[in-house]
Design a protein around this motif. Structure first.
Motif, PDB file in Angstrom:
ATOM      1  N   PHE A 288       0.830  -1.205   0.000  1.00 47.68           N
ATOM      2  CA  PHE A 288       0.000   0.000   0.000  1.00 47.68           C
ATOM      3  C   PHE A 288       0.871   1.264   0.000  1.00 47.68           C
ATOM      4  N   ARG A 289       1.966   1.174   0.735  1.00 45.95           N
ATOM      5  CA  ARG A 289       2.828   2.351   0.813  1.00 45.95           C
ATOM      6  C   ARG A 289       3.612   2.567  -0.477  1.00 45.95           C
ATOM      7  N   ASN A 290       4.137   1.490  -1.059  1.00 44.10           N
ATOM      8  CA  ASN A 290       4.971   1.632  -2.257  1.00 44.10           C
ATOM      9  C   ASN A 290       4.132   1.933  -3.504  1.00 44.10           C
ATOM     10  N   GLU A 291       2.974   1.273  -3.639  1.00 47.23           N
ATOM     11  CA  GLU A 291       2.139   1.480  -4.819  1.00 47.23           C
ATOM     12  C   GLU A 291       1.103   2.577  -4.630  1.00 47.23           C
ATOM     13  N   ARG A 292       1.100   3.186  -3.452  1.00 44.64           N
ATOM     14  CA  ARG A 292       0.166   4.284  -3.153  1.00 44.64           C
ATOM     15  C   ARG A 292      -1.282   3.866  -3.435  1.00 44.64           C
TER      16      ARG A 292
END
Length: 396
Positions: A288-292
């Protein structure tokens, strides 16, 4: 005519009588009327004779006993050798006789200064710079080798004591089972069972206070108006969001809807209890954090619209702002979605992280809907962690 004839125009009168004896001499002494006068001689002044100057010495001063009757007689200094230079260190007693200071002369009005009070006098024993009694070196430890052995022994004792304390702590932790990993695992498992062990009012309080949660740091207050029955995850998320959450599974879904004090806004808060372990939850949070994924408008949670409440018209088209958080210390995914209570549609929903920024000009940001979603979600998560902490504590 000659000069003499002018001076004596008349010749002397001859006399027949002879002059008596002494008369001739007296006549010669008498001045003539025509003879020049001799200056008068002043009598000589008689002065007393000047006595011859003599150099005399003043009499010696009277002795001290005469001036001060009570003063003791002066001591005669002993014929002892004296020094002309100042000693740098004190002379031990008995080494040589101490030089005696001669008494002041009898004619001096004040006694001579004491040499012991001079700045050049040697420091007395025991002053600063001299070793104190407790600083004297210990017998047997004066050599460098002995001091090294002593320090080595002290260091060895400290190492042994430190190892013993560390070993005791590790043994106690192993016997009681209170190591860090086991505590984290027990807390993670306890959080996963909260959905059927904790009352709903503890997970979703009837009233939530949001101090400083509004735009510009304004205070907010939310009131719960509906609680959804605990169900599965079907129909609770957009299809793409459901696909992204599928790897962690769905054990139970809990939702509740709140409204603000003015009943202008409505917000649905949800807790998704997963079936994943800590590693799977950490992997989902990283994705979730890396792919926004939490900022995409096609991955939104759906609201819970309860009939007969201000949220009755709160559907998918009324979603204005949202937030999704994947927890790593608990198998839970927390989310919140907000909108207007009058049922107006929103064309472009905005993530809560963008709506709470200063200077945002979108309609949801100007209305404070980003603050509604973010502020309510943060306080529900805080309440969840406060519930998990007592559950993981063991009785003493």
């Amino acid at each position: 005519m000659s000069t003499e004839a002018r001076r004596a125009p008349f010749p002397p009168r001859p006399t027949d009588d002879p002059a008596p004896a002494g008369t001739e001499a007296q006549a010669e002494d008498e001045p003539s009327l025509f003879a020049p006068r001799r200056p008068l001689e002043r009598p000589r002044e008689t002065r007393p004779p000047v006595p011859e100057a003599r150099i005399t010495t003043p009499p010696p001063p009277p002795p001290a006993s005469a001036r001060f009757p009570d003063a003791p007689p002066p001591r005669t200094p002993a014929a002892t050798p004296t020094e002309t230079t100042t000693r740098l260190r004190p002379v031990p007693a008995g080494a040589e006789p101490a030089a005696q200071v001669p008494p002041p002369p009898a004619w001096s009005p004040a006694p001579a200064p004491d040499p012991a009070l001079s700045w050049n006098a040697p420091w007395p024993v025991g002053a600063f710079g001299q070793p104190e009694p407790y600083e004297e070196p210990v017998r047997g430890l004066g050599s460098p080798l002995a001091r090294l052995r002593s320090r080595t022994g002290v260091a060895a004792v400290c190492v042994v004591l430190g190892l013993g304390l560390i070993g005791g702590a590790l043994a106690g932790s192993w016997l009681t089972g209170e190591d860090g990993d086991r505590t984290a695992d027990s807390g993670f498992a306890a959080a996963g069972s909260l959905w059927h062990n904790v009352p709903v009012d503890q997970l979703f309080p009837p009233t939530v206070q949001g101090t400083g949660a509004g735009p510009g740091g304004a205070d907010r207050s939310w009131t719960r108006i509906a609680v959804a029955p605990d169900t599965g995850c079907a129909g609770a998320f957009d299809p793409l969001l459901a696909r992204a959450l599928a790897p962690v599974g769905c054990a139970r879904l809990l939702r509740a809807t709140y409204t603000d004090a003015t009943r202008t806004h409505v917000t649905t808060v949800g807790l998704l209890f997963t079936k994943a372990d800590p590693a799977a939850m950490a992997g989902l949070a990283a994705r979730f954090r890396n792919e926004r994924l939490d900022r995409r408008t096609d991955l939104l949670p759906l609201p819970y619209a309860a009939k007969g409440t201000p949220a009755a018209g709160f559907g998918a088209k009324q979603r204005a702002s949202w937030t999704v958080s994947v927890l790593t210390d608990a198998p839970i995914v927390a989310f919140a979605v907000s909108g207007w209570a009058d049922g107006r549609a929103v064309i472009a929903p905005e993530p809560a992280a963008d709506g709470v920024r200063s200077g945002a000009t979108s309609a949801p940001a100007q209305a404070g809907l980003g603050n509604e979603a973010q502020g309510l979600a943060d306080r529900i998560q805080r309440k969840l962690r406060q519930t998990v902490s007592p559950a993981t504590e063991k009785p003493s």
